[in-house]
Write an enzyme that holds these catalytic residues in place. Structure first.
Site, PDB file in Angstrom:
ATOM      1  N   GLN A 104       1.023  -1.180  -0.135  1.00 41.01           N
ATOM      2  CA  GLN A 104      -0.061   0.074  -0.048  1.00 41.01           C
ATOM      3  C   GLN A 104       1.031   1.178   0.037  1.00 41.01           C
ATOM      4  O   GLN A 104       1.797   1.417   0.593  1.00 41.01           O
ATOM      5  CB  GLN A 104      -0.897  -0.108   1.288  1.00 41.01           C
ATOM      6  N   CYS A 110      -6.673   0.537   1.903  1.00 39.66           N
ATOM      7  CA  CYS A 110      -6.515  -0.900   2.322  1.00 39.66           C
ATOM      8  C   CYS A 110      -7.523  -1.755   1.819  1.00 39.66           C
ATOM      9  O   CYS A 110      -7.502  -2.983   1.710  1.00 39.66           O
ATOM     10  CB  CYS A 110      -6.163  -1.100   3.863  1.00 39.66           C
ATOM     11  N   HIS A 264      -8.729  -1.202   9.700  1.00 42.32           N
ATOM     12  CA  HIS A 264      -8.003  -1.958   8.708  1.00 42.32           C
ATOM     13  C   HIS A 264      -8.834  -3.026   7.884  1.00 42.32           C
ATOM     14  O   HIS A 264      -9.592  -3.861   8.640  1.00 42.32           O
ATOM     15  CB  HIS A 264      -6.657  -2.415   8.880  1.00 42.32           C
ATOM     16  N   ASN A 288      -2.610  -9.142   5.491  1.00 39.72           N
ATOM     17  CA  ASN A 288      -2.365  -7.857   5.545  1.00 39.72           C
ATOM     18  C   ASN A 288      -2.056  -7.221   4.243  1.00 39.72           C
ATOM     19  O   ASN A 288      -1.082  -7.693   3.816  1.00 39.72           O
ATOM     20  CB  ASN A 288      -1.339  -7.375   6.758  1.00 39.72           C
ATOM     21  N   TRP A 290      -0.669  -4.577   3.579  1.00 44.13           N
ATOM     22  CA  TRP A 290       0.465  -3.813   3.708  1.00 44.13           C
ATOM     23  C   TRP A 290       1.948  -4.787   3.365  1.00 44.13           C
ATOM     24  O   TRP A 290       2.907  -4.414   3.018  1.00 44.13           O
ATOM     25  CB  TRP A 290       0.688  -3.310   4.948  1.00 44.13           C
TER      26      TRP A 290
END
Length: 722
Positions: A104, A110, A264, A288, A290
């Protein structure tokens, strides 16, 4: 929730009979072109001209990034560069996109990245969103295209490959773990173009992106009300090819001690059952977006419980690297996440499957103020005027044993009304389903009295300010009516109603000729009643109002249907109106004078909104001519040009407030209470159309009248009272 039956792969059936799909625009095979940009034609033009494509509709400038808080996160130096200017050997895509994660960037998206990550585990779906045969080698022209499902149709979005980077050449937004892989950043750019800008991708629901990638229909499960068989539901969803995502508690993004991030979105990658000392445990694998920061609790990468599994299971499931992927128990999953989203796939994506089939029906509709926007059931006078859709559940061989009921999934999706996603916040919407009794079977539309005496099957209709609302039902064969509505009456929006079941028919109940008229009367009576009460109270305190108070009262109402041009009266507009209506030359208006003004303005508003077909908040020259004719005035063409020049903007477009000032000037100077029959010389005098230069100074009998002798329109032109 009634989620015990996850849908199998669907095939499209219209009216219960198989039909060959029509190759119409907006389908997966033939998507609609966003802004009429033809990818193949633009590519050939770039190759033929030996010049890389430049997309002027989404320029390489700050306007494409946004205009709000995202700009504050940007570095001092922002450049736009093509991939071959950043790396030596750029690649568009790989055979297995799931092996190379995405990171990201500065945008808080997200939710988008979690949905995109889920897409990488479904190569057949990914190829629909990311068309193949695109590369930086063969037939490279600096242009790429992607497909998204938007509000009932597939849309093809073209972008050039200029991407925003900082001074060091690092991508500002989505980037790939493998630095020379660019399908992710380019797909994000295409989606940003679809939303309006990169900033318009900030803050959203993972369910929204899942639908835009698949054309699927979402079912949401709140963990606070999760059914006991949640893990079995997730297993069936996975086996049917559904996509899943989840979200933690809302709030600012921050990393907790257990490794989870608040506010998130995560991707649900897998669900598995493992055996620990002869006891079965249910696990959920998450990612996740990220690409880092993982769960540190039970069943995390370094948890000792892994040692209790067989070597084969441990080798197959456990990964120790920090890649954002982790396992957790279903109990911890329910405890730490607030919502699970399951995106069931629709026939647009799935191949035909022999055996049980689902029928998909889709209807497009609109809630219109004053006609079909009746609000929720508590508004008993107008609720029945909402759009009505007759649903007929047909008896089939595959109905559930013993109950003979049919599983029916209903989805209501509201359309984005503004080109910028974040400037079009969703309304509170909901739907109710009513069983139609025998005595109403032959009635085209259910009347008002029906809803006063009958309750919907879903006793409590919940209104949610999200783009899509879905509800699962178990219905016996018979006739039903679906009522989609907004929470409040007179809220305008387009919507899509989709119904999925084994066997059904769906048809909109056509309006009777008196429905629109009836609803307009109800809305007008409701509106006038509110304003009447307000004005009575206001004039009790202020028997005579001045210019500033007049401006305050006039701007209590939104005069146009356009959000881009809300139509507010300026102080100068109100000074002109006061000068025209103030027969006593007192510099004030009493309630009777104001009532006359209000009545005129409402009549002007009706004409203006009817002629403003495109809902821009302005009348073009032709629209203006038709609007003036509606008041019984006919002018020579040259006078329309002069009127538009004097009262309009630089493009000769006229806002509502200037249109109202124009009409008041004509009618009041003519001395008529209604539509005037006015001669051209008189019109010239009343509008000061000749001469165009200011007339000689006049002596005014009242100081206030002198202050109103000159008025300035928004475009800066002056006109003078006579």
């Amino acid at each position: 929730m009634g989620l015990h039956c996850i849908m199998p792969r669907l095939s499209f059936i219209k009216g219960g009979k198989k039909t060959k799909p029509l190759l119409r625009t907006g389908t997966l095979r033939k998507p609609r072109r966003l802004q009429s940009q033809d990818y193949q034609a633009l590519l050939e033009k770039s190759l033929g001209g030996k010049q890389l494509f430049v997309d002027e509709t989404f320029p390489a400038s700050l306007a494409s990034i946004g205009s709000g808080c995202l700009l504050d996160k940007l570095p001092d130096c922002v450049e736009w560069k093509r991939p071959h200017e950043l790396v030596q050997n750029p690649q568009f895509c790989t055979e297995n996109a799931s092996e190379f994660g995405l990171h990201q960037g500065l945008t808080e998206n997200c939710w988008f990245l979690a949905a995109l990550s889920s897409l990488t585990f479904h190569p057949d779906i990914l190829t629909n969103v990311v068309p193949q045969n695109q590369s930086f080698n063969k037939s490279y022209g600096g242009i790429f295209h992607f497909r998204f499902w938007r509000f009932g149709e597939w849309v093809d979005v073209v972008v050039d490959d200029r991407l925003p980077v900082n001074g060091e050449g690092k991508l500002l937004f989505v980037s790939s773990v493998r630095k020379n892989l660019f399908w992710g950043p380019l797909l994000e750019k295409a989606y940003a173009k679809l939303c309006g800008s990169y900033e318009d991708m900030q803050i959203g629901q993972v369910s929204e992106a899942l639908v835009d990638f698949t054309g699927g229909v979402n079912m949401s499960i709140k963990m606070a009300q999760a059914p006991p068989d949640l893990f079995q539901i997730m297993m069936r969803a996975q086996n049917s090819g559904s996509l899943m995502g989840c979200q933690t508690q809302t709030g600012p993004e921050r990393v907790l001690d257990n490794g989870l991030v608040t506010g998130h979105a995560y991707t649900v990658m897998d669900v598995r059952q493992v055996t620990v000392k002869s006891v079965t445990e249910n696990l959920v694998k998450l990612r996740n977006p990220w690409g880092k920061i993982e769960w540190t609790g039970k069943w995390s990468d370094r948890c000792p419980k892994w040692e209790q599994l067989s070597y084969k299971e441990r080798l197959f499931l456990r990964k120790r690297r920090e890649d954002g992927e982790f396992w957790m128990s279903i109990e911890d999953f329910e405890a730490h996440f607030v919502e699970l989203v399951i995106c069931k796939l629709t026939p647009d994506l799935m191949s035909h499957e022999i055996g049980k089939e689902w029928t998909l029906s889709m209807q497009c509709g609109r809630w219109s103020a004053g006609s079909t926007a009746g609000g929720r059931m508590t508004y008993t006078e107008s609720y029945w005027l909402n759009p009505q859709y007759r649903l007929k559940i047909l008896k089939g061989d595959d109905m559930e044993k013993f109950t003979n009921s049919c599983n029916v999934l209903v989805s209501l999706m509201q359309k984005q009304s503004h080109k910028h996603r974040n400037q079009s916040p969703p309304l509170y919407i909901g739907m109710s389903v009513f069983l139609v009794p025998f005595e109403y079977q032959g009635v085209k539309r259910l009347p008002q009295k029906f809803f006063l005496t009958h309750r919907p099957i879903n006793n409590k209709c919940v209104f949610i300010n999200e783009r899509e609302v879905t509800q699962d039902y178990h219905l016996m064969p018979g006739s039903y009516v679906i009522i989609p509505s907004t929470a409040e009456p007179n809220q305008e929006c387009e919507f899509i109603l989709r119904v999925f079941s084994r066997k059904h028919l769906l048809q909109e109940q056509t309006e009777s000729p008196n429905i629109v008229l009836c609803c307009k009367k109800i809305a007008e009576r409701h509106r006038n009643g509110i304003w009447e009460t307000f004005f009575n109270k206001y004039f009790e305190k202020h028997p005579e109002i001045k210019v500033a108070q007049l401006q305050q009262l006039l701007n209590k109402i939104t005069w146009t249907n356009s959000k881009q041009a809300p139509g507010k009266f300026s102080f100068d507009d109100c000074k002109l109106i006061m000068a025209l209506l103030d027969m006593k030359t007192s510099g004030t208006l009493n309630m009777q004078e104001f009532r006359g003004l209000w009545k005129r303005l409402l009549s002007y508003q009706e004409i203006f909104q009817r002629r403003d077909v495109d809902k821009t908040g302005y009348l073009k020259l032709n629209d203006l001519q038709a609007a003036i004719k509606e008041r019984g005035i006919t002018l020579h063409r040259q006078f329309y040009n002069l009127v538009a020049l004097r009262y309009g903007d630089s493009l000769l477009k006229m806002s509502f407030e200037n249109f109202a000032c124009l009409m008041l000037r004509i009618e009041i100077n003519d001395g008529s209470a209604g539509p005037p029959s006015i001669s051209v010389p008189r019109l010239q005098r009343s509008l000061s159309l000749k001469p165009l230069q200011p007339p000689a100074p006049r002596v005014f009998s009242h100081p206030f009248a002198a202050s109103c002798r000159r008025h300035r329109s928004p475009a800066g032109q002056k006109f003078f009272t006579t």
